[in-house]
Design a protein around this motif. Sequence first.
Motif, PDB file in Angstrom:
ATOM      1  N   ARG A   1      10.674   5.208  -1.016  1.00 48.40           N
ATOM      2  CA  ARG A   1       9.270   5.592  -0.882  1.00 48.40           C
ATOM      3  C   ARG A   1       8.446   5.131  -2.076  1.00 48.40           C
ATOM      4  O   ARG A   1       8.915   5.102  -3.214  1.00 48.40           O
ATOM      5  CB  ARG A   1       9.133   7.086  -0.675  1.00 48.40           C
ATOM      6  CG  ARG A   1       9.578   7.547   0.705  1.00 48.40           C
ATOM      7  CD  ARG A   1       8.647   7.014   1.793  1.00 48.40           C
ATOM      8  NE  ARG A   1       9.091   7.374   3.140  1.00 48.40           N
ATOM      9  CZ  ARG A   1       8.395   7.097   4.239  1.00 48.40           C
ATOM     10  NH1 ARG A   1       7.241   6.442   4.160  1.00 48.40           N
ATOM     11  NH2 ARG A   1       8.862   7.445   5.427  1.00 48.40           N
ATOM     12  N   ALA A   2       7.171   4.816  -1.799  1.00 50.22           N
ATOM     13  CA  ALA A   2       6.325   4.132  -2.770  1.00 50.22           C
ATOM     14  C   ALA A   2       6.205   4.886  -4.086  1.00 50.22           C
ATOM     15  O   ALA A   2       6.334   4.297  -5.166  1.00 50.22           O
ATOM     16  CB  ALA A   2       4.933   3.898  -2.177  1.00 50.22           C
ATOM     17  N   ASP A   3       5.936   6.195  -4.033  1.00 47.63           N
ATOM     18  CA  ASP A   3       5.713   6.940  -5.274  1.00 47.63           C
ATOM     19  C   ASP A   3       6.964   6.976  -6.144  1.00 47.63           C
ATOM     20  O   ASP A   3       6.889   6.853  -7.380  1.00 47.63           O
ATOM     21  CB  ASP A   3       5.214   8.358  -4.976  1.00 47.63           C
ATOM     22  CG  ASP A   3       6.146   9.141  -4.068  1.00 47.63           C
ATOM     23  OD1 ASP A   3       6.951   8.524  -3.335  1.00 47.63           O
ATOM     24  OD2 ASP A   3       6.074  10.394  -4.076  1.00 47.63           O
TER      25      ASP A   3
ATOM     26  N   GLU B   1       7.711   3.272  -7.579  1.00 43.48           N
ATOM     27  CA  GLU B   1       6.817   2.894  -8.676  1.00 43.48           C
ATOM     28  C   GLU B   1       7.108   3.699  -9.932  1.00 43.48           C
ATOM     29  O   GLU B   1       7.084   3.155 -11.047  1.00 43.48           O
ATOM     30  CB  GLU B   1       5.357   3.076  -8.264  1.00 43.48           C
ATOM     31  CG  GLU B   1       4.391   2.577  -9.317  1.00 43.48           C
ATOM     32  CD  GLU B   1       2.992   2.364  -8.797  1.00 43.48           C
ATOM     33  OE1 GLU B   1       2.170   1.819  -9.556  1.00 43.48           O
ATOM     34  OE2 GLU B   1       2.705   2.733  -7.638  1.00 43.48           O
ATOM     35  N   ALA B   2       7.395   4.979  -9.784  1.00 42.28           N
ATOM     36  CA  ALA B   2       7.724   5.803 -10.953  1.00 42.28           C
ATOM     37  C   ALA B   2       8.964   5.272 -11.670  1.00 42.28           C
ATOM     38  O   ALA B   2       9.023   5.248 -12.908  1.00 42.28           O
ATOM     39  CB  ALA B   2       7.934   7.262 -10.530  1.00 42.28           C
TER      40      ALA B   2
ATOM     41  N   GLU C   1      14.582   9.945   1.274  1.00 38.93           N
ATOM     42  CA  GLU C   1      13.798   9.143   0.326  1.00 38.93           C
ATOM     43  C   GLU C   1      14.686   8.493  -0.726  1.00 38.93           C
ATOM     44  O   GLU C   1      14.409   7.388  -1.200  1.00 38.93           O
ATOM     45  CB  GLU C   1      12.750  10.022  -0.353  1.00 38.93           C
ATOM     46  CG  GLU C   1      11.689  10.555   0.588  1.00 38.93           C
ATOM     47  CD  GLU C   1      10.742  11.486  -0.123  1.00 38.93           C
ATOM     48  OE1 GLU C   1      11.196  12.195  -1.071  1.00 38.93           O
ATOM     49  OE2 GLU C   1       9.547  11.518   0.221  1.00 38.93           O
TER      50      GLU C   1
ATOM     51  N   ARG D   1       2.858   6.082   4.430  1.00 40.74           N
ATOM     52  CA  ARG D   1       2.054   7.062   3.705  1.00 40.74           C
ATOM     53  C   ARG D   1       0.882   6.402   2.983  1.00 40.74           C
ATOM     54  O   ARG D   1      -0.057   7.071   2.578  1.00 40.74           O
ATOM     55  CB  ARG D   1       2.930   7.824   2.707  1.00 40.74           C
ATOM     56  CG  ARG D   1       4.063   8.604   3.364  1.00 40.74           C
ATOM     57  CD  ARG D   1       5.011   9.209   2.333  1.00 40.74           C
ATOM     58  NE  ARG D   1       6.176   9.814   2.976  1.00 40.74           N
ATOM     59  CZ  ARG D   1       7.209  10.341   2.302  1.00 40.74           C
ATOM     60  NH1 ARG D   1       7.195  10.326   0.974  1.00 40.74           N
ATOM     61  NH2 ARG D   1       8.229  10.863   2.948  1.00 40.74           N
ATOM     62  N   LEU D   2       0.962   5.087   2.838  1.00 41.62           N
ATOM     63  CA  LEU D   2      -0.115   4.326   2.195  1.00 41.62           C
ATOM     64  C   LEU D   2      -0.869   3.440   3.181  1.00 41.62           C
ATOM     65  O   LEU D   2      -2.040   3.126   2.961  1.00 41.62           O
ATOM     66  CB  LEU D   2       0.462   3.431   1.080  1.00 41.62           C
ATOM     67  CG  LEU D   2       1.147   4.102  -0.090  1.00 41.62           C
ATOM     68  CD1 LEU D   2       1.686   3.035  -1.048  1.00 41.62           C
ATOM     69  CD2 LEU D   2       0.196   5.026  -0.829  1.00 41.62           C
TER      70      LEU D   2
ATOM     71  N   ASP E   1       5.068   1.282   3.275  1.00 39.44           N
ATOM     72  CA  ASP E   1       5.115   2.742   3.342  1.00 39.44           C
ATOM     73  C   ASP E   1       3.956   3.254   4.195  1.00 39.44           C
ATOM     74  O   ASP E   1       2.788   3.055   3.856  1.00 39.44           O
ATOM     75  CB  ASP E   1       5.046   3.330   1.925  1.00 39.44           C
ATOM     76  CG  ASP E   1       5.487   4.782   1.888  1.00 39.44           C
ATOM     77  OD1 ASP E   1       5.264   5.500   2.888  1.00 39.44           O
ATOM     78  OD2 ASP E   1       6.050   5.210   0.859  1.00 39.44           O
TER      79      ASP E   1
ATOM     80  N   VAL F   1       7.134  -0.506  -0.853  1.00 38.55           N
ATOM     81  CA  VAL F   1       5.828   0.057  -1.223  1.00 38.55           C
ATOM     82  C   VAL F   1       4.762  -0.479  -0.272  1.00 38.55           C
ATOM     83  O   VAL F   1       3.902   0.261   0.211  1.00 38.55           O
ATOM     84  CB  VAL F   1       5.482  -0.277  -2.686  1.00 38.55           C
ATOM     85  CG1 VAL F   1       4.054   0.144  -3.016  1.00 38.55           C
ATOM     86  CG2 VAL F   1       6.470   0.404  -3.636  1.00 38.55           C
TER      87      VAL F   1
END
Length: 407
Positions: free
Chosen positions: A64-66, A69-70, A49, A329-330, A327, A324
């Motif tokens: 990875r998206a999370d 974005e963080a 990641e 996962r989304l 991904d 993002v």
Amino acid sequence: MEQVQSAALAPRPDHVPLDRVIEFDLYALPGGEDDAQAAYWRFQQDCPEVFWTPFNGGHWVATRADIVEAMLRDPSTYSSNRVFLPRDDNAPRTVPLEADPPVHTEMRKPLSRGLFPKAVDAMEPSIRELATSLIDGFVDRGGCEFVGEFANVFPMNIFLDLIELPRTEREVLLPIVEAFIKGGSIEVRNEAQMKLFAYIGEVVRQRRVTPGDDLGSMIVNSTVAGERIGEMEAISYMTLLLLGGLDTIASMLSFITKFLAEHPEHRRALVANLEDDVYVKRAMEELFRRFGIVNAGRVLTRDVEVAGATLRANDTVFPVNLLVGLDDRLHDDPLKVDFGREKSARHLTFGAGPHSCPGSQLARREITIFLREWLRRIPDFAVKPGTRPKTIMGVTISLHSLDLVWP
């Protein structure tokens, strides 16, 4: 705006374990010429990641998206003081892009006010007139080179309208900007940059002496802590307005048009639903999700642990915001363009946090108008046989050319 890649490989820092080192060159990703976004996606699938690459000065990459974005939403840890790769601490900063709150917040205010939805609404008739006139100029020929004849010209004219300069000035500016963005060598790009700064500098000086009501006058007379920004900062700001609006919009238009040229079933679905605002909006956001084009680096202000990796203060990290939208996962089957997705398209094509794009409303309006006016006039088109659209990889991904034909 673009940088030129660094040929030298950086030595691995002591705090980077060997299993986190991946050969990743954002200027030359394998398969990038055919599908740049899919080339990024493969790194998302096959790599940690967060990993470190020795290319372009040596930097971390977040996929990875999370995590991405963080990082974008935490400027106190991930500073924007340097966003280009390879990082050059001696280069003049591009403001307000390379600034953090509270300075960034103050400098951005006039740009945000000038691009409020009401202001964009007022611009719509002239944007529509521009789109139709450009298309009508070549529609009867049965073909065009889309990047040079539309994608670059369309946003350049809108920039000139915003700063109240004659549209004919594009004849001066476009060759300079093209050389700066796609010059291919340091010498060509540096020469173009000097010409661009000279042109913008003259406009800036005029607007600082006798400001008008245009957006250019507002931004070059921005204040920070009650003091007007300096002339060089004003030139940097105006240049950012030009290149940010031109490069990103031209690239978005080009990738969307290439996709529609190569996928007649999607094109026909859009043509059949052109008057349906909800459908057009969902389709446009799905295209933004699939064809993200802009990323930017960050500099660590402190040590931090991310996804099992130790990032040190002053390290450079590249949070890939286009990933993002890709991904898995989304999104199910993220490389597939599906205008009927049950879940709305989630992406960070316009960024996140304090540096989210202030021109996103204008960009969406421009592209919506383009889609409708183009497809009303040219509903059936394809990539010209025997040609291959050339992708330019970098911090911003773009197409060098796109030859189209239609009946």
